[in-house]
Design a protein around this motif. Structure first.
Motif, PDB file in Angstrom:
ATOM      1  N   LYS A 290      33.931   5.867   3.011  1.00 62.03           N
ATOM      2  CA  LYS A 290      33.901   7.321   3.134  1.00 62.03           C
ATOM      3  C   LYS A 290      35.124   7.910   2.431  1.00 62.03           C
ATOM      4  N   PRO A 291      35.062   9.174   2.054  1.00 57.19           N
ATOM      5  CA  PRO A 291      36.251   9.796   1.449  1.00 57.19           C
ATOM      6  C   PRO A 291      37.490   9.699   2.332  1.00 57.19           C
ATOM      7  N   ASP A 292      37.315   9.720   3.647  1.00 55.73           N
ATOM      8  CA  ASP A 292      38.452   9.602   4.563  1.00 55.73           C
ATOM      9  C   ASP A 292      39.110   8.226   4.511  1.00 55.73           C
ATOM     10  N   ASP A 293      38.477   7.266   3.870  1.00 61.89           N
ATOM     11  CA  ASP A 293      39.079   5.938   3.712  1.00 61.89           C
ATOM     12  C   ASP A 293      40.080   5.899   2.561  1.00 61.89           C
ATOM     13  N   THR A 294      40.152   6.968   1.809  1.00 60.22           N
ATOM     14  CA  THR A 294      41.093   7.032   0.695  1.00 60.22           C
ATOM     15  C   THR A 294      42.529   6.847   1.174  1.00 60.22           C
ATOM     16  N   GLY A 295      43.262   6.024   0.453  1.00 60.35           N
ATOM     17  CA  GLY A 295      44.653   5.796   0.807  1.00 60.35           C
ATOM     18  C   GLY A 295      45.190   4.547   0.150  1.00 60.35           C
ATOM     19  N   VAL A 296      46.427   4.234   0.469  1.00 55.58           N
ATOM     20  CA  VAL A 296      47.034   2.990   0.013  1.00 55.58           C
ATOM     21  C   VAL A 296      46.967   1.996   1.170  1.00 55.58           C
ATOM     22  N   TYR A 297      46.473   0.815   0.868  1.00 53.18           N
ATOM     23  CA  TYR A 297      46.264  -0.219   1.887  1.00 53.18           C
ATOM     24  C   TYR A 297      47.333  -1.289   1.748  1.00 53.18           C
ATOM     25  N   TYR A 298      47.921  -1.630   2.875  1.00 55.18           N
ATOM     26  CA  TYR A 298      48.975  -2.633   2.934  1.00 55.18           C
ATOM     27  C   TYR A 298      48.613  -3.694   3.961  1.00 55.18           C
ATOM     28  N   CYS A 299      49.151  -4.874   3.771  1.00 53.54           N
ATOM     29  CA  CYS A 299      49.062  -5.886   4.824  1.00 53.54           C
ATOM     30  C   CYS A 299      50.468  -6.163   5.349  1.00 53.54           C
ATOM     31  N   ASN A 300      50.533  -6.661   6.561  1.00 51.39           N
ATOM     32  CA  ASN A 300      51.798  -7.022   7.175  1.00 51.39           C
ATOM     33  C   ASN A 300      51.461  -7.781   8.446  1.00 51.39           C
ATOM     34  N   ARG A 301      52.482  -8.278   9.119  1.00 52.50           N
ATOM     35  CA  ARG A 301      52.201  -8.917  10.381  1.00 52.50           C
ATOM     36  C   ARG A 301      51.773  -7.858  11.391  1.00 52.50           C
ATOM     37  N   ALA A 302      51.041  -8.261  12.378  1.00 57.56           N
ATOM     38  CA  ALA A 302      50.606  -7.363  13.441  1.00 57.56           C
ATOM     39  C   ALA A 302      51.619  -7.468  14.571  1.00 57.56           C
ATOM     40  N   ALA A 303      52.682  -6.725  14.457  1.00 52.60           N
ATOM     41  CA  ALA A 303      53.784  -6.816  15.423  1.00 52.60           C
ATOM     42  C   ALA A 303      54.632  -5.562  15.329  1.00 52.60           C
ATOM     43  N   ARG A 304      55.496  -5.359  16.322  1.00 54.62           N
ATOM     44  CA  ARG A 304      56.399  -4.206  16.269  1.00 54.62           C
ATOM     45  C   ARG A 304      57.415  -4.362  15.154  1.00 54.62           C
ATOM     46  N   SER A 305      57.889  -5.588  14.977  1.00 55.31           N
ATOM     47  CA  SER A 305      58.857  -5.849  13.923  1.00 55.31           C
ATOM     48  C   SER A 305      58.117  -6.300  12.684  1.00 55.31           C
ATOM     49  N   LEU A 306      58.176  -5.512  11.630  1.00 55.60           N
ATOM     50  CA  LEU A 306      57.402  -5.784  10.417  1.00 55.60           C
ATOM     51  C   LEU A 306      58.284  -6.343   9.316  1.00 55.60           C
TER      52      LEU A 306
END
Length: 116
Positions: free
Chosen positions: A87-103
């Motif tokens: 959808k148009p609302d999916d527009t953006g920059v996509y990043y990966c990282n760990r799933a944690a408070r400390s990134l």
């Protein structure tokens, strides 16, 4: 040193599909819960949209549930995001990282643009 490299972003029309990849290095990939984050245009915050534990339990933001699928290949140190029914609302920059408070330090991300 942890390094995250995202790829696979593109410009697509609404209803289309994309598959994003994130290759990690500098850490034992299979040990960590990983996630995809999205930064919408004009927003400073990155939203966690999909998360995968090790080995494979997944959770999704309501905005992408049923359309996106996160997966991982620990042997290849790679995280994936299959995105369908975009959808148009999916527009953006996509990043990966760990799933944690400390990134870890963010990678460059990959741009996804969805036109109506």
């Amino acid at each position: 040193q942890v390094q995250l490299v995202e790829s696979g972003g593109d410009s697509v029309q609404a209803g289309g599909s994309l598959r994003l990849s994130c290759e990690g290095s500098g850490f034992i990939f299979g040990v960590y819960a990983m996630a995809w984050y999205r930064q919408a245009p004009g927003k400073e915050d990155r939203e966690l949209i999909a998360r995968i534990e090790s080995p494979a339990e997944t959770t999704y933001a309501d905005s992408v549930k049923g359309r996106f699928a996160i997966s991982r290949d620990n042997a290849k140190n790679t995280l994936y995001l299959q995105m369908n029914s975009l959808k148009p609302d999916d527009t953006g920059v996509y990043y990966c990282n760990r799933a944690a408070r400390s990134l870890w330090a963010w990678g460059r991300g990959t741009q996804v643009t969805v036109s109506s």
